[in-house]
Design a protein around this motif. Sequence first.
Motif, PDB file in Angstrom:
ATOM      1  N   GLY A  42       0.793  -1.242   0.000  1.00  0.00           N
ATOM      2  CA  GLY A  42       0.000   0.000   0.000  1.00  0.00           C
ATOM      3  C   GLY A  42       0.812   1.273   0.000  1.00  0.00           C
ATOM      4  O   GLY A  42       0.318   2.329   0.412  1.00  0.00           O
ATOM      5  N   THR A  46       2.408  -0.305  -7.087  1.00  0.00           N
ATOM      6  CA  THR A  46       1.587  -0.623  -8.258  1.00  0.00           C
ATOM      7  C   THR A  46       1.248   0.651  -9.032  1.00  0.00           C
ATOM      8  O   THR A  46       1.324   0.686 -10.261  1.00  0.00           O
ATOM      9  CB  THR A  46       0.299  -1.351  -7.809  1.00  0.00           C
ATOM     10  OG1 THR A  46       0.701  -2.526  -7.111  1.00  0.00           O
ATOM     11  CG2 THR A  46      -0.587  -1.724  -8.978  1.00  0.00           C
ATOM     12  N   GLU A 188      -6.206  11.948  -3.667  1.00  0.00           N
ATOM     13  CA  GLU A 188      -6.844  10.666  -4.009  1.00  0.00           C
ATOM     14  C   GLU A 188      -8.219  10.511  -3.350  1.00  0.00           C
ATOM     15  O   GLU A 188      -9.098   9.880  -3.912  1.00  0.00           O
ATOM     16  CB  GLU A 188      -5.947   9.505  -3.577  1.00  0.00           C
ATOM     17  CG  GLU A 188      -4.683   9.395  -4.387  1.00  0.00           C
ATOM     18  CD  GLU A 188      -4.922   8.753  -5.759  1.00  0.00           C
ATOM     19  OE1 GLU A 188      -5.306   7.581  -5.816  1.00  0.00           O
ATOM     20  OE2 GLU A 188      -4.728   9.450  -6.769  1.00  0.00           O
TER      21      GLU A 188
HETATM   22  P1  ADP Z   1       1.338  -1.183  -3.396  1.00  0.00           P
HETATM   23  O1  ADP Z   1       1.379  -1.652  -4.818  1.00  0.00           O
HETATM   24  O2  ADP Z   1       2.663  -0.697  -2.887  1.00  0.00           O
HETATM   25  O3  ADP Z   1       0.702  -2.186  -2.467  1.00  0.00           O
HETATM   26  P2  ADP Z   1      -0.441   0.872  -4.408  1.00  0.00           P
HETATM   27  O4  ADP Z   1       0.376   1.345  -5.544  1.00  0.00           O
HETATM   28  O5  ADP Z   1      -1.670   0.092  -4.743  1.00  0.00           O
HETATM   29  O6  ADP Z   1       0.417   0.103  -3.328  1.00  0.00           O
HETATM   30  O7  ADP Z   1      -0.811   2.172  -3.527  1.00  0.00           O
HETATM   31  C1  ADP Z   1      -1.998   2.294  -2.808  1.00  0.00           C
HETATM   32  C2  ADP Z   1      -2.659   3.607  -3.144  1.00  0.00           C
HETATM   33  O8  ADP Z   1      -1.889   4.670  -2.573  1.00  0.00           O
HETATM   34  C3  ADP Z   1      -2.699   3.896  -4.647  1.00  0.00           C
HETATM   35  O9  ADP Z   1      -3.902   3.431  -5.213  1.00  0.00           O
HETATM   36  C4  ADP Z   1      -2.640   5.398  -4.692  1.00  0.00           C
HETATM   37  O10 ADP Z   1      -3.946   5.919  -4.534  1.00  0.00           O
HETATM   38  C5  ADP Z   1      -1.867   5.783  -3.445  1.00  0.00           C
HETATM   39  N1  ADP Z   1      -0.466   6.195  -3.604  1.00  0.00           N
HETATM   40  C6  ADP Z   1       0.572   5.746  -2.846  1.00  0.00           C
HETATM   41  N2  ADP Z   1       1.703   6.380  -3.173  1.00  0.00           N
HETATM   42  C7  ADP Z   1       1.394   7.259  -4.155  1.00  0.00           C
HETATM   43  C8  ADP Z   1       2.147   8.236  -4.895  1.00  0.00           C
HETATM   44  N3  ADP Z   1       3.469   8.428  -4.658  1.00  0.00           N
HETATM   45  N4  ADP Z   1       1.488   8.975  -5.800  1.00  0.00           N
HETATM   46  C9  ADP Z   1       0.164   8.796  -6.009  1.00  0.00           C
HETATM   47  N5  ADP Z   1      -0.597   7.912  -5.347  1.00  0.00           N
HETATM   48  C10 ADP Z   1       0.002   7.142  -4.424  1.00  0.00           C
END
Ligand code: ADP
Length: 266
Positions: A42, A46, A188
């Motif tokens: 999170g 991704t 977001e």
């Molecule tokens: P992970 O893949 O590390 O588990 P995600 O990419 O799904 O996490 O991140 C979770 C949410 O946090 C994303 O859907 C987005 O809304 C938000 N987020 C986290 N870091 C960022 C960033 N640097 N810029 C924009 N959104 C981010």
Amino acid sequence: MTNLDAYRISSEPFYRPVESEIALFEAAHKSRMPVMLKGPTGCGKTRFVEHMAWRLGKPLITVSCHEDMTASDLVGRYLLDTDGTVWHDGPLTLAVREGAICYLDEIVEARQDTTVVIHSLTDDRRILPLEKKNEVVRAHPDFQVVISYNPGYQSVLKDLKESTKQRFGAIAFGYPSPDIEAEIVAREAGIDRRTAEVLVRIAERSRNLKGQGLEEGASTRMLINAGLLVAAGIAIEAACQVAMVVPITDDPDLRDALTGAIAACL
Ligand code: ADP
């Protein structure tokens, strides 16, 4: 229409850079170096890979890895249809043939005998043998492997083989600084900056409880969920309970500690 049109990202996924990860990824992409995105769940891995695929104009094929996943789920298999048995490429083979970024999310969830299928693709051979089909697929020049890896879940049973790890360049991700995280959460979730700052303060306290019974503190994703509930009219305390306390622990003492942390930040 090529096989990959469904995997192209048409509009820019919002990504707020935290350090120099965009430049690092672009440099690695030039030589199609396999990249490992390392960090807690999170925290934006991704979203980052989606943003980079859009930025580089490359299709993105994402596979969520799990322990029942077999090599055939990645590579492909023969399936029976009206014409007899027909070969179906798996997501990895599709990416290899057509030149996509293949993102293997939470790679350690897959068994090690599944993960080894990427070995011949992540060294200078850049080939994928389809043993059942008696075919060797040479990777398209644009093909690149990206994996995500959460070091927090590491255990002897669930870890990447040393020989797998060493094939990758790794970019470390963590939770962004409070300022940047508040900016992300406000945007977001569609909430005001001040409320986002309160949520980030609560998250910091929850992250300090990591190791004292909590496996992970509240992630950026959880903060956004809390923010979305606030935007939908829920009071901030209740929103935090739903998004940041109840999902991560059933321990009454920890719930009390987290509830105290919320109250202290309001
Ligand atoms: P992970 O893949 O590390 O588990 P995600 O990419 O799904 O996490 O991140 C979770 C949410 O946090 C994303 O859907 C987005 O809304 C938000 N987020 C986290 N870091 C960022 C960033 N640097 N810029 C924009 N959104 C981010």
